[in-house]
Write a protein that holds these residues in place. Sequence first.
Motif, PDB file in Angstrom:
ATOM      1  N   LEU A 568       0.737  -1.142   0.175  1.00 41.25           N
ATOM      2  CA  LEU A 568      -0.038   0.014  -0.086  1.00 41.25           C
ATOM      3  C   LEU A 568       0.914   1.242  -0.130  1.00 41.25           C
ATOM      4  N   GLY A 569       2.130   1.145   0.799  1.00 41.87           N
ATOM      5  CA  GLY A 569       2.678   2.499   0.889  1.00 41.87           C
ATOM      6  C   GLY A 569       3.573   2.660  -0.635  1.00 41.87           C
ATOM      7  N   SER A 576       6.911  10.810  -0.679  1.00 40.27           N
ATOM      8  CA  SER A 576       6.085  10.719   0.760  1.00 40.27           C
ATOM      9  C   SER A 576       7.132   9.918   1.431  1.00 40.27           C
ATOM     10  N   GLU A 577       7.305  10.046   2.714  1.00 43.77           N
ATOM     11  CA  GLU A 577       8.198   9.257   3.536  1.00 43.77           C
ATOM     12  C   GLU A 577       7.600   7.911   3.655  1.00 43.77           C
ATOM     13  N   VAL A 578       6.154   7.879   3.464  1.00 43.51           N
ATOM     14  CA  VAL A 578       5.737   6.728   3.671  1.00 43.51           C
ATOM     15  C   VAL A 578       6.080   5.460   2.295  1.00 43.51           C
ATOM     16  N   TYR A 579       6.214   6.217   1.219  1.00 42.04           N
ATOM     17  CA  TYR A 579       6.867   5.479   0.148  1.00 42.04           C
ATOM     18  C   TYR A 579       8.206   5.187   0.143  1.00 42.04           C
ATOM     19  N   ARG A 580       9.056   6.113   0.636  1.00 42.92           N
ATOM     20  CA  ARG A 580      10.603   5.805   0.681  1.00 42.92           C
ATOM     21  C   ARG A 580      10.574   4.554   1.662  1.00 42.92           C
ATOM     22  N   GLN A 581      10.013   4.447   2.785  1.00 43.98           N
ATOM     23  CA  GLN A 581      10.132   3.453   3.766  1.00 43.98           C
ATOM     24  C   GLN A 581       9.612   2.165   3.066  1.00 43.98           C
ATOM     25  N   ALA A 582       8.459   2.536   2.555  1.00 39.43           N
ATOM     26  CA  ALA A 582       7.891   1.150   1.722  1.00 39.43           C
ATOM     27  C   ALA A 582       8.988   0.630   0.582  1.00 39.43           C
ATOM     28  N   LEU A 583       9.417   1.586  -0.088  1.00 38.67           N
ATOM     29  CA  LEU A 583      10.548   0.928  -1.157  1.00 38.67           C
ATOM     30  C   LEU A 583      11.612   0.107  -0.529  1.00 38.67           C
ATOM     31  N   LEU A 584      12.230   0.808   0.815  1.00 42.08           N
ATOM     32  CA  LEU A 584      13.209   0.081   1.358  1.00 42.08           C
ATOM     33  C   LEU A 584      13.132  -1.115   1.810  1.00 42.08           C
ATOM     34  N   GLN A 585      11.709  -1.248   2.472  1.00 44.77           N
ATOM     35  CA  GLN A 585      11.524  -2.510   3.014  1.00 44.77           C
ATOM     36  C   GLN A 585      11.154  -3.395   1.853  1.00 44.77           C
ATOM     37  N   ALA A 586      10.463  -3.098   0.696  1.00 41.89           N
ATOM     38  CA  ALA A 586      10.165  -3.989  -0.634  1.00 41.89           C
ATOM     39  C   ALA A 586      11.371  -4.471  -1.097  1.00 41.89           C
ATOM     40  N   GLN A 587      12.331  -3.459  -1.333  1.00 44.52           N
ATOM     41  CA  GLN A 587      13.921  -3.980  -1.871  1.00 44.52           C
ATOM     42  C   GLN A 587      14.369  -4.978  -1.118  1.00 44.52           C
ATOM     43  N   GLU A 588      14.284  -4.889   0.413  1.00 41.64           N
ATOM     44  CA  GLU A 588      15.015  -5.559   1.174  1.00 41.64           C
ATOM     45  C   GLU A 588      14.411  -7.388   1.088  1.00 41.64           C
ATOM     46  N   ARG A 589      12.813  -7.114   1.294  1.00 42.46           N
ATOM     47  CA  ARG A 589      12.109  -8.230   1.209  1.00 42.46           C
ATOM     48  C   ARG A 589      12.194  -9.101  -0.204  1.00 42.46           C
ATOM     49  N   ALA A 590      12.443  -8.186  -1.228  1.00 40.96           N
ATOM     50  CA  ALA A 590      12.598  -8.705  -2.628  1.00 40.96           C
ATOM     51  C   ALA A 590      13.758  -9.845  -2.692  1.00 40.96           C
ATOM     52  N   LYS A 591      14.836  -9.347  -1.954  1.00 49.74           N
ATOM     53  CA  LYS A 591      16.164 -10.114  -1.973  1.00 49.74           C
ATOM     54  C   LYS A 591      15.938 -11.382  -1.488  1.00 49.74           C
ATOM     55  N   THR A 600       4.524   2.967 -11.015  1.00 53.17           N
ATOM     56  CA  THR A 600       5.735   3.827 -11.458  1.00 53.17           C
ATOM     57  C   THR A 600       4.955   5.168 -12.262  1.00 53.17           C
ATOM     58  N   ASN A 601       3.839   5.130 -12.592  1.00 50.55           N
ATOM     59  CA  ASN A 601       3.217   6.441 -13.200  1.00 50.55           C
ATOM     60  C   ASN A 601       2.376   7.129 -12.270  1.00 50.55           C
ATOM     61  N   LYS A 602       2.449   7.106 -10.877  1.00 53.79           N
ATOM     62  CA  LYS A 602       1.495   7.478 -10.039  1.00 53.79           C
ATOM     63  C   LYS A 602       1.589   9.202  -9.992  1.00 53.79           C
ATOM     64  N   SER A 603       3.051   9.527 -10.238  1.00 50.67           N
ATOM     65  CA  SER A 603       3.093  10.980 -10.186  1.00 50.67           C
ATOM     66  C   SER A 603       2.196  11.955 -10.901  1.00 50.67           C
ATOM     67  N   ARG A 604       1.031  11.420 -11.669  1.00 54.13           N
ATOM     68  CA  ARG A 604       0.136  12.230 -12.561  1.00 54.13           C
ATOM     69  C   ARG A 604      -1.119  12.207 -11.786  1.00 54.13           C
ATOM     70  N   LEU A 605      -1.331  11.430 -10.763  1.00 54.27           N
ATOM     71  CA  LEU A 605      -2.426  11.244  -9.922  1.00 54.27           C
ATOM     72  C   LEU A 605      -2.658  12.178  -8.779  1.00 54.27           C
ATOM     73  N   ASP A 606      -3.719  13.007  -8.772  1.00 56.54           N
ATOM     74  CA  ASP A 606      -3.876  13.889  -7.632  1.00 56.54           C
ATOM     75  C   ASP A 606      -4.418  13.322  -6.512  1.00 56.54           C
ATOM     76  N   LYS A1257       7.663  -4.814 -10.965  1.00 52.68           N
ATOM     77  CA  LYS A1257       8.366  -5.428  -9.943  1.00 52.68           C
ATOM     78  C   LYS A1257       9.324  -4.865  -9.399  1.00 52.68           C
ATOM     79  N   VAL A1258       9.371  -4.977  -8.073  1.00 51.56           N
ATOM     80  CA  VAL A1258      10.487  -4.507  -7.189  1.00 51.56           C
ATOM     81  C   VAL A1258      11.635  -5.352  -7.214  1.00 51.56           C
ATOM     82  N   GLU A1259      12.844  -4.932  -7.598  1.00 52.71           N
ATOM     83  CA  GLU A1259      13.899  -5.871  -7.489  1.00 52.71           C
ATOM     84  C   GLU A1259      14.981  -5.451  -6.647  1.00 52.71           C
TER      85      GLU A1259
END
Length: 1259
Positions: A568-569, A576-591, A600-606, A1257-1259
Amino acid sequence: MEERARSCLLTLRPMLEQDIKASYLMDHMVSDGVLTVDEEEKVRSRPTRREQATALLELILRKDNRAYISFYNALIRESYGDLASSLHRSLPLTSPEGEKSFADGGTPYVHAVLREGGVPQRPVVFVSRPAQLNRIREKLYKLQETAGGWVTVYGMAGSGKSVLAAEAVRHEALIKDCFPGGVHWLSVGQVDKAGLLVKIQSLCFRLEHDQGGEESRRPPSSIDEAKERLRFLMLRRYPMSLLILDDLWDSGVLRAFDIQCRILLTTRDRSLTDSVSGQKFEVLVESGLEEEKALEILALFVNRKQRLPEQARSIVKECKGSPLVVSLIGALLRDFPDRWDYYLRQLQRKQFKRIRKSSSYDYEALDQAMAASIQVLQDEHRELYKDLTVLEKDVKVPAKVLSVLWDMEPEEVEDVLQEFVNKSLLFRDCNRRPYLYYLHDLQVDFLTELNRSCIQELHCKVVRQYQQHYKEGPPTSRDEECLYWMRYLPYHMSHANLTQELCSLMFSLEWVRIKAEVMGPAHLINDYVEYGPVLDKENSTVRGDFQEFLSLNGHQLDQRPLPDLVQLGLAQPSTSEVYRQALLQAQERAKRGALYLDWTNKSRLDSLSRLVVQPQQGSIYYACFSQDGNKIASCGSGSNVQVFKTTSGEKILEVQAHDDEVLCCAFSPDDKFLATCSSDKKVKIWNAERGTLIRVFEEEYEEQVNHCQFTNTRRRILLATCSNDRFLNTKLWNVNKPSSQNTMFGHSEPVNHCCFSPDDAYLSTSSRDGTLRLWEVSSANEWKSIDVQSFFPDQTEETEVMVKCSAWSADGKRVICAARNAVFVFDVATAEMLSEIRTSSLSTVQFCDACPHSQLVALALSHYTVELWDFKSNKKVADCSGHLSWVHCVRFSPDGALVLSSSDDQTVRLWDTKEVHISSAASLKRDSDVLFNQDDVTVVAADNRNQVQVQNGRTGEVMFQSEVQESRIRCTCLCREPLAMVLGCEDGAVKVLEVPSGKLLCSLSGHTKTVLHCQFSADRHTLITSSEDATIRVWKWRTGDCLVLQGHTEQVRKFFLWEEASPSPPRLLSWSFDGTAKVWDVTSGEKIQDMACHQGAVLSCDVSPDRRTFSTASADMTAKIWSCESWACLRVLAGHQDCVRSCRFSRDGKSLATGDDNGEIRLWSVLDGSLLRICSRGNKDSMDSLHGGWVTDLHFSPDSRTLVSTGGYIKWWDLETGEALQTFYTTGTNLKGLHVSPDFKTFVTIDNIGILYVLRKVE
């Protein structure tokens, strides 16, 4: 007064003047009616205590026998037992008529018995508590069965134990049945051995003289001797009597009365009787009076029969229902009737020392009464009790929490808590296991005041003990201890001023995950609101990131099992700090092999809305703000009404309101009442605070009641309702009366809505008869009628114009109404139309509301959106998109800052009126095509303006946008070389456009109905289209040559083209709603095979990778596997409980996945048709599905070990276990399909509100 009584008073006068405190005694004498208030004031005016005593005695000597008796009873009540004993022998005999003048409700017999036993009179002000009295009397009756026993009446300081004990025996049947030998009262209190001896001597003296004995026996000289003397008197002279010991503190004192007689005792320590023998009964005196009882006490004290001032309820609330505190304040107000505000302030500031005695009680001030209980504790236990200062009011704590705080074994903690409970210093909830402990509000206030200088230190101790105990991470057991720490750890950190620790905790995605799983999202959101000022000192941006994340995803976090918070993050903005933390955790778990998707294209969404709440299962028809704006009530297809906090969505109240759907709810202007109306034809009024039913109106309507609304002002509160009745459909009600006050006659069809003008002078009603009517509230006469249907000249009898609702402008000069897809603004004075707002012809306006402080009007639309318009300039101000179904209601907050909307999608959404705006981005339609080229993603889709867009899926850049098409675009596809796109339209036209120039390469005509699907061949020279006209056309699009494949009898929604080396020439597999599948030679147009596959429509087909078999899925709830050589059915796959909508072969060709409309996915063996696995979440979601809706598409990974599916959201499955690997929740729902890259790392789809998702997919 009898001479003997007068003589006794004169003889004892010097002693009485020296010892008594007249102000204490006069309360009782005024209550008995022997002293007037004026006489009391004259005595109080004397400067010294002794002079007051002298004046009182002079008054008594001038009065009759009743004054002597009242004075004697007052002495006993105030623990002047020795002086009362001296007066006892001269008590005059009174006539029954005299006794009847005592106003305590007893009979002459009862008065005589209780007077002789020294039982206190009723206090000056008395309010009955029948439930408590009945419990005490029930236990007293049980003493009848035993020669010796104990009834313990226990409770905290000031709960009214003594008054209840005295009142319990003021009952003739009880005395005659159980205690014909009499009732004897002894006030004990905190006494040493010498004081105890004096008390027992006084009691013995009284008992001996009550028998008429004139001999003068030597008083007992020791406690043992006194105990034996008392035993002799109670067993021999008074064997059928009751001894009442008031205000016991010590078990050693109680043992002096262990004489095998019947005893009722009042105490704060319930464990006292553990030290004595005999049968034992207990009665807990509840610590709080009901609000109405407390108000009655105040009214009696200040002698007000009419309405009390508005401060009275606030005072009662601050008194926490304590009879003692209410009585103290009442007595003070009797003396100082203008000090309501002053005493309220003292209570609010916890200035207990200033609330000094003005009635009979053992302590000079309230703080002394409470401190007395604490002083009897051991020193070490007193320190432990001090730690309880940090507990919040109304919070129950398990022993395990205090075990952490005190660093003690749980068993030791329970022993300490038992002592606190026994001494009424703490309360225990025995209805829960393990037991929960809590303080009375007054005890919390007292401890807070007592330990004010060290509160921060005490909170800090709680935090440090928690950190020491939970070094490895927060508790997740979900027991009461875990719930406490989840809920109150931020509270303790905040009050300990541990700002860094608080930010580290609350700015952690892991903490959010744990707390959301244990407690749900509402508590979390509430934390960010409550501690926002503290968090903002460190980083207001991060606080905003977390609060927005929770507010917009709260309805997801209410699901169980809890969605993956990291996933969700990843859908949050990249900043967002939520996204930053979520990406770090996702990358670690993806390993470690976990699967996560980055949008990847969410920047256009209000950001769409401020808060999303799912208060109930089912459609939400109506929601409204409370008048203070802090609460929202909602109702809908269920029979319940929910009330929740505006800031967090935390549920405050839920009421089982009706027997059918609840169609509307409304707060009264003072927020005290909540009105509801229903399909069950009833209107109900509820207490908005407690949810208790106050009144039901059920006789006057014969059809469902559609709407209810209170007046806007408190001047005169009325309720308006309207119904589906033909004529008697609009009524006004006074909530204090059992029937309607007025009925408005005029509408000839059901009335949908009613609304008061801002000043409550007029009522507007909206009806199915096509009119808007305005009524005078005072007379219920029709004032004006506006024929709204006349503004729709094209309407016929079949297309009636229904006026949905109305609203008034803030100044009351305009009235606004909604009908069909339009909103009209009328001048109230002239009834002329001033302006008109027209929305999309494909939608209807379900509801409208006007802002109370501006010219904004909000519209709820059937096409899932909310729009804000400036009705004066007639311009749209904002689009509010996010709902997934029809929006039924929209309401502004009282300050106009927020607008809420409720929908069939089971949610209530809140929008900030200053933040929302008109979206510049068009929403896309779900029929799309995608080209994958290494890291590039190209997407083509039609938009809501009927243009075609070609976007770069990575950046969101619009590479090309066509002109608006005349006919609705229904399908699109892309050609890689040259880069071109095809659009198929509703009128059957097919166009090929060059990208990005937009040049029309060709226009193909031939289809007579909607084009449903289009696809290029591998060589890009051929274009194939299918249509609702039941044909498939094969175009040489550059030349316009066409082959028509005819044979289906119903629409062909899709087809499958295979043109690999074998077979040759290229073949096409088509399927249709006619239940058949057909195979065609694309080159010649020849039909190779025609198969009647199913009894129902064929919804999907797929061809195996080796092209030897193909599958069909049908509405007949089966799937089948067919041979591509013999065209025979090889396998029938039965087991689905709903339409099988999708099917897909695995990449290795060994398995077939099928998905149905119930959300279930099954995995089958192609070899033998056996069921290999069922992929399912195990329980239905909020959409009553296992997948948020129909399973519309399926794709296997290259290794055939993972499956991705679309429904209401996207899910990835581990096919070895059948368990979900990941879920991506789209903002919208009802996904039609998914485009998957060959490497299974990029996924593209569009939801039903037009949002494009490019997931990587997060790698």
